[in-house]
Design a protein around this motif. Structure first.
Motif, mmCIF file in Angstrom:
data_model
loop_
_atom_site.group_PDB
_atom_site.id
_atom_site.type_symbol
_atom_site.label_atom_id
_atom_site.label_comp_id
_atom_site.label_asym_id
_atom_site.label_seq_id
_atom_site.Cartn_x
_atom_site.Cartn_y
_atom_site.Cartn_z
ATOM 1 N N TYR A 22 1.265 -0.923 -0.151
ATOM 2 C CA TYR A 22 -0.067 0.223 -0.358
ATOM 3 C C TYR A 22 1.148 0.937 0.238
ATOM 4 O O TYR A 22 1.886 1.328 0.585
ATOM 5 C CB TYR A 22 -0.935 -0.115 1.206
ATOM 6 C CG TYR A 22 -0.884 0.722 2.330
ATOM 7 C CD1 TYR A 22 -0.462 1.688 3.533
ATOM 8 C CD2 TYR A 22 -0.060 -0.805 2.978
ATOM 9 C CE1 TYR A 22 0.254 2.195 4.123
ATOM 10 C CE2 TYR A 22 1.082 -0.267 3.877
ATOM 11 C CZ TYR A 22 1.389 0.646 4.905
ATOM 12 O OH TYR A 22 2.000 1.244 6.084
ATOM 13 N N ARG A 23 0.323 2.364 -0.398
ATOM 14 C CA ARG A 23 1.128 4.199 -0.011
ATOM 15 C C ARG A 23 -0.163 5.278 0.483
ATOM 16 O O ARG A 23 -1.342 4.445 0.772
ATOM 17 C CB ARG A 23 1.687 3.920 -1.744
ATOM 18 C CG ARG A 23 2.126 3.252 -2.349
ATOM 19 C CD ARG A 23 2.887 3.981 -3.465
ATOM 20 N NE ARG A 23 1.925 4.543 -4.711
ATOM 21 C CZ ARG A 23 1.931 5.072 -5.406
ATOM 22 N NH1 ARG A 23 3.556 4.703 -6.284
ATOM 23 N NH2 ARG A 23 1.203 5.386 -6.615
ATOM 24 N N LEU A 31 -11.500 16.853 5.540
ATOM 25 C CA LEU A 31 -11.970 16.192 3.731
ATOM 26 C C LEU A 31 -12.108 14.428 4.576
ATOM 27 O O LEU A 31 -11.091 14.809 5.323
ATOM 28 C CB LEU A 31 -11.347 17.235 2.831
ATOM 29 C CG LEU A 31 -11.800 18.507 2.354
ATOM 30 C CD1 LEU A 31 -10.977 18.234 0.724
ATOM 31 C CD2 LEU A 31 -13.433 18.281 2.380
ATOM 32 N N PRO A 32 -12.759 14.231 4.212
ATOM 33 C CA PRO A 32 -12.669 13.069 3.801
ATOM 34 C C PRO A 32 -11.206 12.362 3.481
ATOM 35 O O PRO A 32 -10.830 12.760 2.831
ATOM 36 C CB PRO A 32 -13.985 12.159 3.146
ATOM 37 C CG PRO A 32 -14.726 13.179 3.063
ATOM 38 C CD PRO A 32 -14.040 14.550 3.091
ATOM 39 N N ASP A 33 -11.239 11.202 4.351
ATOM 40 C CA ASP A 33 -9.733 10.700 3.475
ATOM 41 C C ASP A 33 -9.708 9.626 2.339
ATOM 42 O O ASP A 33 -11.355 9.156 1.947
ATOM 43 C CB ASP A 33 -9.214 9.223 4.516
ATOM 44 C CG ASP A 33 -8.504 9.211 5.451
ATOM 45 O OD1 ASP A 33 -7.349 10.750 5.474
ATOM 46 O OD2 ASP A 33 -8.056 8.698 5.984
ATOM 47 N N LEU A 34 -9.242 9.218 1.504
ATOM 48 C CA LEU A 34 -10.047 8.398 -0.328
ATOM 49 C C LEU A 34 -8.920 8.012 -0.137
ATOM 50 O O LEU A 34 -7.687 7.217 0.407
ATOM 51 C CB LEU A 34 -9.220 9.520 -1.443
ATOM 52 C CG LEU A 34 -9.352 10.926 -1.473
ATOM 53 C CD1 LEU A 34 -9.062 11.051 -2.648
ATOM 54 C CD2 LEU A 34 -10.915 10.861 -2.080
ATOM 55 N N LEU A 35 -9.621 6.691 -0.472
ATOM 56 C CA LEU A 35 -9.274 4.771 -0.752
ATOM 57 C C LEU A 35 -9.729 4.583 -2.250
ATOM 58 O O LEU A 35 -10.434 4.607 -2.861
ATOM 59 C CB LEU A 35 -9.701 4.104 0.529
ATOM 60 C CG LEU A 35 -9.730 2.367 -0.037
ATOM 61 C CD1 LEU A 35 -8.250 2.888 0.831
ATOM 62 C CD2 LEU A 35 -10.358 1.742 0.772
ATOM 63 N N PHE A 61 -5.413 6.671 0.527
ATOM 64 C CA PHE A 61 -4.127 5.816 0.455
ATOM 65 C C PHE A 61 -5.201 4.736 -1.061
ATOM 66 O O PHE A 61 -6.154 4.681 -1.497
ATOM 67 C CB PHE A 61 -5.215 4.815 1.729
ATOM 68 C CG PHE A 61 -4.791 5.520 2.719
ATOM 69 C CD1 PHE A 61 -4.055 4.645 3.868
ATOM 70 C CD2 PHE A 61 -5.634 6.479 3.784
ATOM 71 C CE1 PHE A 61 -3.873 5.867 4.604
ATOM 72 C CE2 PHE A 61 -5.400 7.124 4.565
ATOM 73 C CZ PHE A 61 -4.608 6.449 5.521
ATOM 74 N N ASP A 62 -3.803 4.490 -1.756
ATOM 75 C CA ASP A 62 -3.610 3.357 -2.327
ATOM 76 C C ASP A 62 -3.198 2.166 -1.925
ATOM 77 O O ASP A 62 -2.363 2.013 -1.239
ATOM 78 C CB ASP A 62 -3.966 4.066 -3.440
ATOM 79 C CG ASP A 62 -2.467 4.418 -3.840
ATOM 80 O OD1 ASP A 62 -0.904 3.884 -4.064
ATOM 81 O OD2 ASP A 62 -2.438 5.395 -4.231
ATOM 82 N N LEU A 94 -4.709 0.252 8.540
ATOM 83 C CA LEU A 94 -3.958 1.451 8.544
ATOM 84 C C LEU A 94 -4.340 2.412 9.059
ATOM 85 O O LEU A 94 -4.310 3.750 8.814
ATOM 86 C CB LEU A 94 -4.314 1.432 7.151
ATOM 87 C CG LEU A 94 -3.319 0.629 5.699
ATOM 88 C CD1 LEU A 94 -3.965 0.677 4.186
ATOM 89 C CD2 LEU A 94 -2.419 0.072 5.939
ATOM 90 N N GLY A 95 -6.089 2.142 9.967
ATOM 91 C CA GLY A 95 -6.251 3.103 10.659
ATOM 92 C C GLY A 95 -6.449 4.446 9.804
ATOM 93 O O GLY A 95 -7.282 5.710 10.009
ATOM 94 N N ILE A 96 -7.293 4.475 8.851
ATOM 95 C CA ILE A 96 -7.938 4.867 7.273
ATOM 96 C C ILE A 96 -9.669 5.792 8.352
ATOM 97 O O ILE A 96 -10.406 5.287 8.627
ATOM 98 C CB ILE A 96 -8.151 4.148 6.410
ATOM 99 C CG1 ILE A 96 -7.442 3.864 6.013
ATOM 100 C CG2 ILE A 96 -9.546 5.325 5.233
ATOM 101 C CD1 ILE A 96 -7.666 3.463 4.568
ATOM 102 N N LYS A 97 -9.513 7.259 8.573
ATOM 103 C CA LYS A 97 -10.877 8.078 9.066
ATOM 104 C C LYS A 97 -12.151 7.407 8.313
ATOM 105 O O LYS A 97 -12.224 7.866 7.006
ATOM 106 C CB LYS A 97 -10.113 9.361 8.461
ATOM 107 C CG LYS A 97 -10.873 10.001 9.821
ATOM 108 C CD LYS A 97 -10.661 11.812 9.443
ATOM 109 C CE LYS A 97 -10.738 12.449 8.127
ATOM 110 N NZ LYS A 97 -10.537 13.622 7.937
#
Length: 292
Positions: A22-23, A31-35, A61-62, A94-97
């Motif tokens: 991942y990166r 603003l929201p996180d992007l996945l 995040f990708d 990853l703890g993505i919001k």
């Protein structure tokens, strides 16, 4: 662009069934996180232009799906439910919001839709970039043609022909980005892994349609205005109608569709001018989602 937006973190994470590459880039903010879900047969390389541009607005995040890019294959298969299971573990690791915004390109749009329907509370909105419709029928001849192209790409990457062409064409693609593609496409697992995902598409379409044929989240759809040269006009019209129908049923008032008249399926994410336009549309959409 500020240093926070340009700073890239790249690593792998063990989710139990496999190890995913991942990166992440940018800083969490208002603003929201992007996945990001890459296209079929793709990898994090799909986002090499969009990722730094989007990171100027929010945290991005990708990742490489299992069996794609440099992520290891597992025994769960290529189905939508299997991918959603893996992705839910990655989100936690990853703890993505939450709630975050899912961005799906091409086949990645189907995976994004399945995840959003499975975990609706985790997702604030969905962005579909020339996403594969659930009812688009793929002919056997199209799969065979795709496999011929895959084998040719693999050969040119391994033989050095692609590198020679890169030099002769004036090195129009950045060296690091080009080398990333060569590393991915020259790997011995490239053709069998992409083949496996391609042939899983009809089943993935069924999974998504059965779970939620209609969009349930605010959705931004960015559509390429130029279709493949070998696509019959009737098929072009069918694809456009499928995209239009999906967005007609999308929840108001934030959902909207944008047609980029001078972009094709590939250049939507791989050409600099189109990546900038796509970024502008996504950033505006994120601001709308955050302010509702």
């Amino acid at each position: 662009m500020d240093m926070a937006a340009s700073s890239l973190h790249e690593a792998t994470v063990d989710i139990g069934s496999t190890v995913l590459h991942y990166r992440t880039r940018g800083v969490a903010g208002d603003l929201p996180d992007l996945l990001m879900e890459h296209g079929g047969g793709g990898s994090t390389n799909d986002w090499s232009l969009l990722e730094p541009l989007l990171a100027a607005h929010t945290r991005v995040f990708d990742y490489d799906r299992a069996g794609s890019g440099t992520s290891l294959r597992d025994d769960l298969g290529r189905g939508a439910a299997a991918n959603t299971q893996r992705l839910s573990l990655l989100v936690e690791k990853l703890g993505i919001k939450k709630p975050f915004v899912l961005v799906g390109y091409s086949l990645g749009g189907l995976y994004a839709r399945h995840y959003a329907a499975t975990y609706p509370d985790q997702v604030a909105a969905v962005v579909l970039l020339d996403a594969t419709p659930t009812k688009l029928v793929f002919k056997e001849s199209e799969f065979k043609r795709a496999l011929r192209i895959l084998n040719l790409i693999h050969w040119t990457a391994r033989s050095g022909v692609a590198t020679l062409y890169w030099h002769l064409s004036g090195k129009k693609m950045e060296r690091e980005r080009f080398q990333g593609f060569i590393k991915q496409m020259s790997a011995p697992t490239f053709v069998p892994n992409v083949r496996e995902e391609l042939f899983a598409i009809p089943g993935i379409q069924v999974e998504v349609a059965q779970l939620s044929e209609k969009l349930t989240h605010p959705t931004l759809a960015v559509i390429a205005g130029i279709q493949r040269k070998n696509m019959p006009p009737a098929e072009v019209l069918t694809v456009r109608k499928l995209h239009d129908k999906l967005m007609i049923d999308a929840p108001a008032p934030l959902s909207k569709q944008v047609v980029m008249a001078d972009a094709n399926h590939s250049t939507l994410v791989s050409a600099a001018k189109h990546a900038e336009s796509v970024t502008d549309h996504i950033a505006a959409f994120l601001r709308d989602v955050a302010s509702r």
